[in-house]
Write an enzyme that holds these catalytic residues in place. Structure first.
Site, mmCIF file in Angstrom:
data_model
loop_
_atom_site.group_PDB
_atom_site.id
_atom_site.type_symbol
_atom_site.label_atom_id
_atom_site.label_comp_id
_atom_site.label_asym_id
_atom_site.label_seq_id
_atom_site.Cartn_x
_atom_site.Cartn_y
_atom_site.Cartn_z
ATOM 1 N N HIS A 72 0.843 -1.194 0.000
ATOM 2 C CA HIS A 72 0.000 0.000 0.000
ATOM 3 C C HIS A 72 0.878 1.243 0.000
ATOM 4 C CE1 HIS A 72 -4.020 -1.820 1.630
ATOM 5 N NE2 HIS A 72 -3.479 -2.542 0.664
ATOM 6 N N TYR A 201 -9.709 5.153 7.298
ATOM 7 C CA TYR A 201 -9.997 5.479 8.695
ATOM 8 C C TYR A 201 -11.091 6.541 8.701
ATOM 9 C CZ TYR A 201 -5.538 3.260 10.001
ATOM 10 O OH TYR A 201 -4.499 2.363 10.200
ATOM 11 N N PRO A 293 -4.610 -0.058 18.583
ATOM 12 C CA PRO A 293 -4.324 -0.510 17.214
ATOM 13 C C PRO A 293 -4.476 0.561 16.141
ATOM 14 C CG PRO A 293 -6.464 -1.322 17.948
ATOM 15 C CD PRO A 293 -5.829 -0.659 19.135
ATOM 16 N N LYS A 297 0.774 -0.286 15.047
ATOM 17 C CA LYS A 297 2.153 -0.309 15.536
ATOM 18 C C LYS A 297 2.522 -1.507 16.410
ATOM 19 C CE LYS A 297 3.734 3.287 13.545
ATOM 20 N NZ LYS A 297 3.325 2.782 12.250
ATOM 21 N N TYR A 385 3.512 6.612 10.044
ATOM 22 C CA TYR A 385 2.695 5.470 9.625
ATOM 23 C C TYR A 385 3.550 4.382 8.975
ATOM 24 C CZ TYR A 385 -1.553 3.018 8.228
ATOM 25 O OH TYR A 385 -2.548 2.077 8.098
#
EC number: 1.14.13.2
Length: 394
Positions: A72, A201, A293, A297, A385
């Site tokens: 991704h 998200y 979550p 990580k 990220y």
């Protein structure tokens, strides 16, 4: 029994450390309380940072990941009627994340360990750690009713939040940092095509939602729920209806629903214990820290702990520089706290907190607008990220 490194726990962190040590010619034995099937049955994370992908490649267990993992290059955040894509690859200088389930990582590591003939003792009961501050620590355990002893040079505690390793350190030696969040995630796994090829998200007045995936044909979805909710009260139909209500309309329209393979509710917490070592015992992964979550990580932090411990053990065995192991905790914690901050921040800006007043709600929205509307803000999210770099061991 005798070995160089005793590893407590055959989850991904213990198996990865064992694989790296074996490739380097350092003998190790893994003790695991559960059965292999139980370990593989845990439904866990699926987003791997660049650093973890590189580490799995170094360990020689990347063949299936390279074939089946989904790379991704971006991630999307939806809020206040807006959708913003974060171009991870461009903003991080070429780094990406790979979607490949923790179950698959664990299976690959198990198969590699079996193929090389390294020892894993499953269903090891009553594990106890001894003489941690001496030069000859050892582990005792029961197997098939027999009490056994494993002598070693070092012990790696990779046995999770509830494991015996952290409990073996005197409580007065440890400082605990913790935050428990007032909600959980209700997750559903389904053999349906993901609604988006990248993760979404969503911050919505009804609560947070996440559209994730395990493969091109298996989806993982989450919705924020109060801690009082029970999974048996959530039919598949109720879950899909709630998820659609929290997603942008054009995403909800494309959502393919289907029967759940698994549903569960996970509480959210931030937790760190310092130090991460005591004598010749070194904690790694969930034994030392937990993250909510939201930032993806948890598994990745375990991998960076393992990388650090592995490289320090290499220095000790190959160069006789055992004193470098004293730096383990400090090296790990520098990266851990940055990941804890990012996970806390993502949780704070994407969830709806009970008793939040109008001012706090507007601040949350403005925080998202600022970060997602600024090149510097986007770069900050992307850098974290995809994963901060591992510290070099000199």
């Amino acid at each position: 029994m005798k070995t160089q490194v005793a590893i407590i726990g055959a989850g991904p962190s213990g198996l990865l450390l064992g694989q790296l040590l074996h490739k380097a010619g350092i003998d190790n034995v893994i003790l695991e309380r559960q059965t292999p099937d139980y370990v593989l049955g845990r439904i866990r994370a699926g987003v791997l940072e660049q650093g973890m992908v590189d580490l799995l490649r170094e360990a020689g267990v990347d063949r299936r990941m390279a074939r089946d993992g989904l790379v991704h290059e971006g991630v999307e955040i939806a809020f206040a009627g807006q959708r913003r894509r974060i171009d991870l690859k461009r903003l991080s200088g070429g780094k990406t994340v790979t979607v490949y389930g923790q179950t698959e990582v664990t299976r690959d590591l198990m198969e590699a360990r079996e193929a090389c003939g390294a020892t894993t003792v499953y269903q090891a009961a009553e594990v106890r750690l001894h003489d941690l501050q001496g030069e000859r620590p050892y582990v005792t355990f029961e197997r098939d009713g027999e009490r056994l002893r494993l002598d070693c040079d070092y012990i790696a505690g990779c046995d999770g939040f509830h494991g015996i390793s952290r409990q073996s350190i005197p409580a007065e030696r440890l400082k605990v940092f913790e935050r428990v969040y007032p909600f959980g995630w209700l997750g559903l796994l389904a053999d349906t095509p993901p609604v988006s090829h990248e993760l979404i998200y969503a911050n919505h007045p009804r609560g947070f939602a996440l559209c994730s995936q395990r493969s091109a044909t298996r989806s993982r979805y989450y919705v924020q729920v109060p801690l009082t909710e029970k999974v048996e009260d959530w039919s598949d139909e109720r879950f899909w209806t709630e998820l659609k209500a929290r997603l942008p309309a054009e995403v909800a329209e494309k959502l393919v629903t289907g029967p759940s393979l698994e549903k569960s509710i996970a509480p959210l917490r931030s937790f760190v214990v310092e130090p991460m070592q005591h004598g010749r015992l070194f904690l790694a992964g969930d034994a030392a820290h937990i993250v909510p979550p939201t930032g993806a990580k948890g598994l990745n932090l375990a991998a960076s702990d393992v990388s650090t411990l592995y490289r320090l053990l290499l220095k000790a065995y190959r160069e006789g520089r055992g004193e470098l192991l004293e730096r383990y905790s400090a090296i790990c914690l520098r990266r851990i706290w940055k990941a804890e901050r990012f996970s806390w921040w993502m949780t704070s800006v994407l969830h709806r907190f009970p008793d939040t007043d109008a001012f706090s709600q507007r601040i949350q929205q403005t925080e998202l607008e600022y970060y997602l509307g600024s090149e510097a803000g986007l770069a900050t999210i992307a850098e974290n990220y995809v994963g901060l770099p591992y510290e070099e061991i000199e």
